[in-house]
Write a protein that holds these residues in place. Sequence first.
Motif, PDB file in Angstrom:
ATOM      1  N   SER A 403      41.220  90.931  23.655  1.00 18.21           N
ATOM      2  CA  SER A 403      41.402  90.122  22.456  1.00 18.21           C
ATOM      3  C   SER A 403      40.356  90.521  21.425  1.00 18.21           C
ATOM      4  N   SER A 404      40.796  90.649  20.182  1.00 14.71           N
ATOM      5  CA  SER A 404      39.883  90.995  19.095  1.00 14.71           C
ATOM      6  C   SER A 404      40.475  90.476  17.798  1.00 14.71           C
ATOM      7  N   THR A 405      39.925  90.944  16.698  1.00 14.50           N
ATOM      8  CA  THR A 405      40.344  90.473  15.379  1.00 14.50           C
ATOM      9  C   THR A 405      40.892  91.634  14.582  1.00 14.50           C
ATOM     10  N   LYS A 406      42.046  91.446  13.972  1.00 15.42           N
ATOM     11  CA  LYS A 406      42.643  92.473  13.120  1.00 15.42           C
ATOM     12  C   LYS A 406      42.031  92.354  11.725  1.00 15.42           C
ATOM     13  N   ILE A 407      41.515  93.464  11.221  1.00 12.86           N
ATOM     14  CA  ILE A 407      40.849  93.480   9.923  1.00 12.86           C
ATOM     15  C   ILE A 407      41.730  94.121   8.859  1.00 12.86           C
ATOM     16  N   LYS A 408      42.300  95.270   9.195  1.00 17.15           N
ATOM     17  CA  LYS A 408      43.017  96.051   8.195  1.00 17.15           C
ATOM     18  C   LYS A 408      44.292  95.348   7.741  1.00 17.15           C
ATOM     19  N   GLY A 409      44.499  95.322   6.444  1.00 17.31           N
ATOM     20  CA  GLY A 409      45.745  94.820   5.883  1.00 17.31           C
ATOM     21  C   GLY A 409      45.909  93.315   5.907  1.00 17.31           C
ATOM     22  N   THR A 410      44.834  92.563   6.114  1.00 18.10           N
ATOM     23  CA  THR A 410      44.963  91.104   6.139  1.00 18.10           C
ATOM     24  C   THR A 410      43.676  90.472   5.645  1.00 18.10           C
ATOM     25  N   THR A 411      43.797  89.325   5.031  1.00 15.67           N
ATOM     26  CA  THR A 411      42.621  88.581   4.579  1.00 15.67           C
ATOM     27  C   THR A 411      42.292  87.437   5.513  1.00 15.67           C
ATOM     28  N   HIS A 412      43.171  87.147   6.462  1.00 14.09           N
ATOM     29  CA  HIS A 412      42.994  85.968   7.313  1.00 14.09           C
ATOM     30  C   HIS A 412      42.342  86.299   8.651  1.00 14.09           C
ATOM     31  N   ARG A 413      42.110  87.582   8.937  1.00 10.03           N
ATOM     32  CA  ARG A 413      41.441  88.020  10.173  1.00 10.03           C
ATOM     33  C   ARG A 413      42.081  87.377  11.404  1.00 10.03           C
ATOM     34  N   PRO A 414      43.369  87.610  11.630  1.00 11.31           N
ATOM     35  CA  PRO A 414      44.033  86.963  12.776  1.00 11.31           C
ATOM     36  C   PRO A 414      43.574  87.545  14.106  1.00 11.31           C
ATOM     37  N   ALA A 415      43.556  86.701  15.122  1.00  7.69           N
ATOM     38  CA  ALA A 415      43.257  87.168  16.482  1.00  7.69           C
ATOM     39  C   ALA A 415      44.472  87.903  17.029  1.00  7.69           C
ATOM     40  N   LYS A 416      44.246  89.031  17.676  1.00  8.14           N
ATOM     41  CA  LYS A 416      45.322  89.848  18.225  1.00  8.14           C
ATOM     42  C   LYS A 416      44.965  90.279  19.643  1.00  8.14           C
ATOM     43  N   HIS A 417      45.968  90.785  20.346  1.00  7.53           N
ATOM     44  CA  HIS A 417      45.773  91.290  21.697  1.00  7.53           C
ATOM     45  C   HIS A 417      46.263  92.731  21.772  1.00  7.53           C
ATOM     46  N   TRP A 418      45.496  93.544  22.500  1.00  3.14           N
ATOM     47  CA  TRP A 418      45.874  94.941  22.736  1.00  3.14           C
ATOM     48  C   TRP A 418      45.940  95.158  24.235  1.00  3.14           C
ATOM     49  N   TRP A 419      47.097  95.596  24.731  1.00  9.91           N
ATOM     50  CA  TRP A 419      47.227  95.858  26.161  1.00  9.91           C
ATOM     51  C   TRP A 419      46.391  97.076  26.535  1.00  9.91           C
ATOM     52  N   ILE A 420      45.713  96.993  27.664  1.00  7.86           N
ATOM     53  CA  ILE A 420      44.778  98.042  28.057  1.00  7.86           C
ATOM     54  C   ILE A 420      44.975  98.402  29.525  1.00  7.86           C
ATOM     55  N   SER A 421      44.400  99.514  29.911  1.00  8.85           N
ATOM     56  CA  SER A 421      44.472  99.996  31.292  1.00  8.85           C
ATOM     57  C   SER A 421      43.149  99.719  31.998  1.00  8.85           C
ATOM     58  N   GLU A 422      43.105  99.975  33.302  1.00  7.97           N
ATOM     59  CA  GLU A 422      41.920  99.673  34.103  1.00  7.97           C
ATOM     60  C   GLU A 422      40.667 100.413  33.632  1.00  7.97           C
ATOM     61  N   PRO A 423      40.737 101.706  33.274  1.00  7.80           N
ATOM     62  CA  PRO A 423      39.522 102.354  32.770  1.00  7.80           C
ATOM     63  C   PRO A 423      38.929 101.657  31.549  1.00  7.80           C
ATOM     64  N   VAL A 424      39.782 101.146  30.667  1.00  5.80           N
ATOM     65  CA  VAL A 424      39.281 100.441  29.489  1.00  5.80           C
ATOM     66  C   VAL A 424      38.647  99.115  29.894  1.00  5.80           C
ATOM     67  N   VAL A 425      39.240  98.436  30.870  1.00  2.00           N
ATOM     68  CA  VAL A 425      38.652  97.185  31.369  1.00  2.00           C
ATOM     69  C   VAL A 425      37.246  97.450  31.900  1.00  2.00           C
ATOM     70  N   GLU A 426      37.091  98.516  32.666  1.00  2.00           N
ATOM     71  CA  GLU A 426      35.784  98.857  33.229  1.00  2.00           C
ATOM     72  C   GLU A 426      34.801  99.231  32.128  1.00  2.00           C
ATOM     73  N   ALA A 427      35.276  99.955  31.120  1.00  2.00           N
ATOM     74  CA  ALA A 427      34.403 100.340  30.010  1.00  2.00           C
ATOM     75  C   ALA A 427      33.910  99.120  29.247  1.00  2.00           C
ATOM     76  N   LEU A 428      34.781  98.151  29.013  1.00  2.00           N
ATOM     77  CA  LEU A 428      34.383  96.935  28.303  1.00  2.00           C
ATOM     78  C   LEU A 428      33.346  96.154  29.101  1.00  2.00           C
ATOM     79  N   ALA A 429      33.493  96.122  30.422  1.00  2.00           N
ATOM     80  CA  ALA A 429      32.526  95.411  31.262  1.00  2.00           C
ATOM     81  C   ALA A 429      31.149  96.061  31.162  1.00  2.00           C
ATOM     82  N   VAL A 430      31.099  97.392  31.149  1.00  2.00           N
ATOM     83  CA  VAL A 430      29.820  98.092  31.036  1.00  2.00           C
ATOM     84  C   VAL A 430      29.205  97.866  29.655  1.00  2.00           C
ATOM     85  N   ALA A 431      30.018  97.955  28.606  1.00  2.00           N
ATOM     86  CA  ALA A 431      29.500  97.721  27.254  1.00  2.00           C
ATOM     87  C   ALA A 431      28.928  96.319  27.120  1.00  2.00           C
TER      88      ALA A 431
END
Length: 702
Positions: A403-431
Amino acid sequence: MSLTLPQQLRPSLFLDDEPVVQGRSLLPEAREPGAYVPRFGDTGSWNFNGVLKRPANIAASNWKIHFSLELEDPYWNLLAREFMMFAFNPRHPQVLKSGVVLEGSGDPRTLAHIASRIRTAARWGHEGGLPAHPDTWTVEDMRQRIIDLTAEGTAPGTVRSHVSNLKGLAAAAPALTLPWPAEDPWPGQSARSVVRTLVQNRAENRLSTPCVPPKTWFPLIRAAWAYIHDFAPDVLRADCRLRELLAAATSSTRGIDARLEEWLADPQNKIPVHPAASKDQPPQVHWGLLMLLMGYEVSRRSAFSSTAAPHGPRRRALILDAIAAGRTTSHALTGELRQVARPDGSTGPWHPGICRRSLNDLKTALRDAAFALVVGLSMMRDSEIHEILREPVVEHYSTPAVSSTKIKGTTHRPAKHWWISEPVVEALAVAEAVSLHLERIFSPVSADKQDGTIHGARMLAAFVTFVNANRASTGLDEIPTTYIRPHMFRRTMAMLTDQFPGSEIATGIQLKHIAARALANATTQSYAASDAEWAQYLEDALDNVKFRKIKDLYQRHVDGEEIGFGPGAERVKDAFDQITATVKARNGDARTAEALLRTTRIHIRFGMLNNCTADHTNPVGAVCLENAIVPEGHIGPLDERCRPDRCANSMIGPEHLPIYDSHQRKQLQIINSPSTPACRRDLAERELEITRNVLNLAGQPQ
């Protein structure tokens, strides 16, 4: 304050004390009485820091508009401020009343671009000998401005933005205080079409964003995954151990001699030393880390100084005697590190020794590696990655997502979801583990830099440099130092998932799993256009994947398993039988069979609903080509017109049958439902007939 100019046609629609920001959510501090907010009458600059929420990847300097250089002229200054008020506040009552409709600008950075375009237009006019102010400029001058930009080799996207700016000024001219040519220089044409007619080379009109070259993408993703999956546990263990030592350290050295003797009496305790630069260099004691291991603050290391009378020399001698006896370690914070194969053929720890100083560099490298994996495999924009907050991984429609915030093309900064794979999940945990920021997971890792902004392009460049500098110990491949930017990875993954959704990437991670997530994350069609540099590589990769699947089919056929049904399957079985007979006649083995498989022309396109055995160069009997309009340049069958139940090239595999069985039951449910409309029931009956024909080919009960 705005000055009254002799060229003014009418009073300005905006008052000097009128806030620039209207109809938008202000930060809490900007709502306090007396708080600064930029106002229309501010002629020097408009500072939006502390007024509007700034994206995490944007520096404070980019959140400020400067009316400098040519815009210091009162005429150009007022013109720019008024036009930006129209663009920034399209719902302002006076703007609505004037009837001016412009493309809304929801970002101060866009206002900075508008100011820059007006500034450069004024400079162009001055250098070209035009009047100092545009009150006497003509439509032909506007067209010449764009022609000159094109002739200078300016990128089509930049030229397009200048065209939009000039068209916008023409639209706002009736409501502007100062004169500007009111006629649209390109009536009835969009900015894109204007540029398209000006640029002679049509290839330049395509998307300018390049893909990351394969020679860079592969070693970069492999290196990032190695740091996240293999090296991160060692770094995080060292970081945890160091924090424990710092928390337990005392400033008083009273009783240090007894403590030293007790510490040396334990054979498990080894003297921490700096990694040796060469084999001939004697061990150098890491005195600061030694003090921490003994329970004292680093600042008290003078207790071992040779000049610290009267006990310093004796303590130092005890430590040096232990070193002479071989009681040393360069891995005092971590213990044994992960072993890797190095370029010289040797095997050893991936790092010569993690100490307090190198730990900060390694944590930065982990953050940069996590960024590289996320930007490379998620199709998220740079701004969206920087907006990721702690604990970002959630389940979205039963699938891992960030979950994050969409910035481009909007003034309301809506919350959005991006589907991810296991390597990305692990990378986010380390970050998240190395981040010191209270909210964001991608931030400076040093405590004294928490008010700074990190840049995605710099993180990528720093990671490439770090990996290449440490190849001798990590054993990783060298990463070519090509030009790479975050948006290029989004373009690359869009191309891969569109052109090659089933291919496998040689990172130890199957791209088909990444693609399944990335395909669900929206992107533009131009981003998915093929790339010539990747095309040959991935065609070869697809051929290798296809051969492995054919080889598996052959082995299953030899073992007596059913590999498929239908006329196409029978031809494949005949080809396999001929190969088996040839191998037996030659008294060959598995390698002989593999060689024959490579040389035999076996055409199979593996699909989700069936496999197509048509020859691409001569697709005889392909039902999909009957009465079809074949696109220019297309070779082979048309997948979207496939009829698995009728085509002589169709091969129904055992893996396809559960899909058809499920589809049959679904159509029966629709047909038997009394609420189903007649037209929908007719469609379901046709679908049921096709499904049953396929199941009949496989001899399945109905």
